[in-house]
Write an enzyme that holds these catalytic residues in place. Structure first.
Site, PDB file in Angstrom:
ATOM      1  N   CYS A   1      13.519  10.339   5.718  1.00 42.72           N
ATOM      2  CA  CYS A   1      13.744   9.869   7.008  1.00 42.72           C
ATOM      3  C   CYS A   1      15.074  10.215   7.663  1.00 42.72           C
ATOM      4  O   CYS A   1      15.283  10.497   8.656  1.00 42.72           O
ATOM      5  CB  CYS A   1      13.356   8.373   7.386  1.00 42.72           C
ATOM      6  SG  CYS A   1      14.144   7.331   6.243  1.00 42.72           S
TER       7      CYS A   1
ATOM      8  N   THR B   1       1.995   7.143  13.188  1.00 44.35           N
ATOM      9  CA  THR B   1       1.344   6.023  12.447  1.00 44.35           C
ATOM     10  C   THR B   1       1.768   4.689  12.827  1.00 44.35           C
ATOM     11  O   THR B   1       0.907   3.587  13.118  1.00 44.35           O
ATOM     12  CB  THR B   1       1.111   6.068  10.855  1.00 44.35           C
ATOM     13  OG1 THR B   1       0.734   7.409  10.506  1.00 44.35           O
ATOM     14  CG2 THR B   1       0.334   5.185  10.330  1.00 44.35           C
ATOM     15  N   GLY B   2       3.285   4.517  12.997  1.00 44.23           N
ATOM     16  CA  GLY B   2       3.617   3.302  13.522  1.00 44.23           C
ATOM     17  C   GLY B   2       3.266   2.628  14.757  1.00 44.23           C
ATOM     18  O   GLY B   2       3.169   1.644  15.219  1.00 44.23           O
TER      19      GLY B   2
ATOM     20  N   LYS C   1       0.954  -1.193   0.037  1.00 42.28           N
ATOM     21  CA  LYS C   1       0.112  -0.045  -0.022  1.00 42.28           C
ATOM     22  C   LYS C   1       0.881   1.483   0.003  1.00 42.28           C
ATOM     23  O   LYS C   1       1.665   1.593   0.808  1.00 42.28           O
ATOM     24  CB  LYS C   1      -0.946   0.053   1.214  1.00 42.28           C
ATOM     25  CG  LYS C   1      -2.097   1.113   1.106  1.00 42.28           C
ATOM     26  CD  LYS C   1      -2.791   1.771   2.126  1.00 42.28           C
ATOM     27  CE  LYS C   1      -2.352   2.966   2.543  1.00 42.28           C
ATOM     28  NZ  LYS C   1      -2.146   4.175   1.662  1.00 42.28           N
TER      29      LYS C   1
ATOM     30  N   GLY D   1       6.922   4.561   7.686  1.00 42.61           N
ATOM     31  CA  GLY D   1       6.000   5.855   7.887  1.00 42.61           C
ATOM     32  C   GLY D   1       6.442   6.621   9.242  1.00 42.61           C
ATOM     33  O   GLY D   1       7.552   6.484   9.739  1.00 42.61           O
ATOM     34  N   SER D   2       5.480   7.278   9.564  1.00 37.74           N
ATOM     35  CA  SER D   2       5.789   8.289  10.721  1.00 37.74           C
ATOM     36  C   SER D   2       5.768   7.636  12.058  1.00 37.74           C
ATOM     37  O   SER D   2       4.929   6.301  12.499  1.00 37.74           O
ATOM     38  CB  SER D   2       4.734   9.362  10.763  1.00 37.74           C
ATOM     39  OG  SER D   2       3.466   8.858  10.778  1.00 37.74           O
TER      40      SER D   2
ATOM     41  N   GLU E   1      10.236  16.110  13.818  1.00 38.75           N
ATOM     42  CA  GLU E   1      10.574  15.841  12.589  1.00 38.75           C
ATOM     43  C   GLU E   1       9.822  16.886  11.696  1.00 38.75           C
ATOM     44  O   GLU E   1       8.687  16.734  11.592  1.00 38.75           O
ATOM     45  CB  GLU E   1      10.428  14.349  12.123  1.00 38.75           C
ATOM     46  CG  GLU E   1      10.899  13.982  10.779  1.00 38.75           C
ATOM     47  CD  GLU E   1      10.662  12.589  10.398  1.00 38.75           C
ATOM     48  OE1 GLU E   1       9.207  12.184  10.734  1.00 38.75           O
ATOM     49  OE2 GLU E   1      10.993  11.940   9.733  1.00 38.75           O
TER      50      GLU E   1
END
Ligand code: NAD
Length: 484
Positions: free
Chosen positions: A288, A234-235, A178, A230-231, A387
């Site tokens: 990242c 979300t992680g 995805k 990802g961020s 970040e």
């Protein structure tokens, strides 16, 4: 302004077919350089995700039963598809993400290298024998997961969706990938291009919103292995879903990466390397690994700041499709709003804006932000702690080594770190003290293929782009045979 060329609508690759989302739901794709809608992508429902999961589960046994060399042969064709369509895919990413086309070509090349690497590594999915005495034989076998969910972010669209699927495919797992919802055009085109390469269900592309399609995939009870990039925020959600169901998770998350300048470093070289380590000319700092916190020794800070400003002012900001562009726009409006709000917070909190901070002259449309340098930053400021994932460099000055290391390690994240000095012992001693998963000494953060990449602390769990990643897509099953 002339109308942008429209990108044809493409379906998601599910069970070997190109399909629309249930009810024809779509998300708009916007060119961040022009702010015009250039197409649409399917917005998958939980039902669409389930369809992909069931197809993958059906396809799994036959894919596992192939020898690793047979799977490697398919993966080499998969890499060849990227090579044959490099220009089209790089172009799609440039108009969809705003990243310069030159860097998107490099992304496709990077993906090809990583896929070929994993294709050749498949034979490492081997077992062991365990001493069991004269009357038994105990051995282990590598058992691939029946399906792997591969959820990736918006910043390197074709590279992440294609290359990050290579290790699980090489290991014998069907994959459902995805991509980031803001930059899914190249993923759909790639799905179309590889449609006939795999048996139905082995490789699936699902597009749509993270909160619906992403969450349905990460939380699907029949998906035991989730590899998420990802961020941190979300992680944490993916981890909560995965932990509830005892899934095997790997998490490649965000960072706020330090670059330490010792007083003996060559200032002009280090300033140029700092710009490269920010990935400004690759993806406008939307990386990242971007070295966004620069700790420069007070003895050289003035000279370093002048050299840094000189280096960033040479970057050409403009049309992502132009061959000489170094920096395009940020990828989408909400992200532009976030980055510009963080720049404003730096000014409000008392940092000194040395360069940039606004919209580049002459670029009135598009999500463009000038390369930005702040000096006189301290660790209490948001621009030092959060970040930003944009073209913003925060420079802090230090005198005491221990105090500087304490500041470097004071955040909950630890993805990468950079050290500049000619004293190799000092560099190595400093590297050992930095709580980050990847350290670059006198470099720009470039990583040789096969070097394990992954964060410490809240920057993640697990290592990628290396043998460890391949092996993480299976479980070890032990078998004891009693000799009669
Ligand atoms: P994001 O976390 O917003 O989204 C990443 C992916 O997760 C997208 O595909 C999104 O649709 C999906 N998603 C969103 N909500 C979800 C949910 N509830 N459940 C499951 N999936 C969901 O990240 P982003 O803004 O696309 O990317 C930027 C972040 O990614 C930055 O923090 C960056 O540091 C990080 N990143 C990390 C690495 C690494 O290797 N460590 C590499 C690139 C980017």
């Amino acid at each position: 302004m002339p109308q942008d060329t429209q990108v044809p609508f493409r379906g998601m690759l599910i069970d070997g077919e190109l399909v629309e989302a249930t009810g024809g739901a779509t998300l708009e794709s916007v060119n961040p350089a022009t702010e015009q809608v250039i197409g649409a992508v399917p917005d998958a429902s939980a039902g669409d995700v389930d369809r992909a999961v069931q197809a993958a589960l059906r396809a799994g046994q036959a894919w596992r039963d192939r020898t690793w060399t047979q799977r490697a042969a398919v993966l080499r064709e998969y890499a060849q598809v990227l090579e044959d369509n490099l220009e089209e895919l790089a172009h799609l990413d440039a108009i969809d993400s705003g990243n310069p086309i030159t860097s998107m070509r490099a992304d496709v090349q990077g993906a090809i290298g990583e896929i070929r690497y994993f294709a050749g590594l498949g034979g490492e999915t081997k077992g062991r024998t365990i001493p069991s005495g004269p009357d038994a034989l105990t051995f282990t076998e590598f058992v691939p997961y029946p399906v792997v969910a591969r959820i990736v972010p918006f910043n390197h669209p074709i590279k992440f969706m294609s290359a990050k699927s290579a290790a699980p495919l090489a290991a014998g797992c069907p994959v459902i990938v995805k991509p980031g919802e803001q930059t899914s055009l190249s993923a759909l085109r790639f799905g179309e291009l590889v449609q006939d390469l795999f048996p139905a269900g082995v490789f699936n592309v699902v597009t749509g919103n993270g909160a619906t399609a992403g969450a349905a995939l990460a939380g699907h009870p029949q998906v035991p292995r989730v590899a998420f990039t990802g961020s941190v925020a979300t992680g944490q959600r993916v981890a909560a879903l995965g932990n509830e169901q005892i899934k095997h998770l790997s998490l490649e998350l965000g960072g706020k990466n330090p670059l330490i300048v010792f007083p003996d470093a060559d200032v002009a070289t280090t300033a140029k390397a700092a710009v490269a380590a920010m990935n400004l000319a690759r993806c406008m700092g939307q990386s990242c690994g971007s070295a966004s916190r620069i700790f420069v020794h007070a003895d050289v800070s003035e000279e370093f700041l002048a050299a840094l400003v000189d280096a960033v002012s040479q970057l050409l900001v403009g049309d992502p499709l132009a061959e000489d562009t170094d920096m395009g726009p940020l990828a989408f409006r909400a992200h532009y709003d976030k980055v510009t709000a963080l720049i404003a917070s730096g000014v409000d909190e008392g940092a000194k804006l040395l360069h940039g901070g606004g919209r580049p002259a002459g670029l009135d449309t598009g999500f463009y932000v000038e390369p930005t340098v702040f000096a006189q930053v301290d660790m209490g400021m948001r621009i030092a702690r959060e970040e930003i994932f944009g073209p913003v460099m925060s420079v802090l000055t230090w005198t005491d080594h221990e105090d500087m290391l304490a500041q470097v390690n004071s955040l909950d994240v630890g993805l990468t770190g950079n050290i500049w000095t000619n004293d190799i012992s000092l560099a190595l001693r400093t590297a050992r003290r930095i709580q980050s998963g990847y350290i670059s000494i006198n470099g720009t953060g470039k990583r040789p293929i096969g070097s394990p990449f992954g964060g410490f602390k809240q920057s993640g769990i697990g290592k990628e782009s290396a043998l460890d990643e391949l092996l993480s897509y299976g479980r070890e099953q032990s078998v004891t045979v009693t000799l009669r």
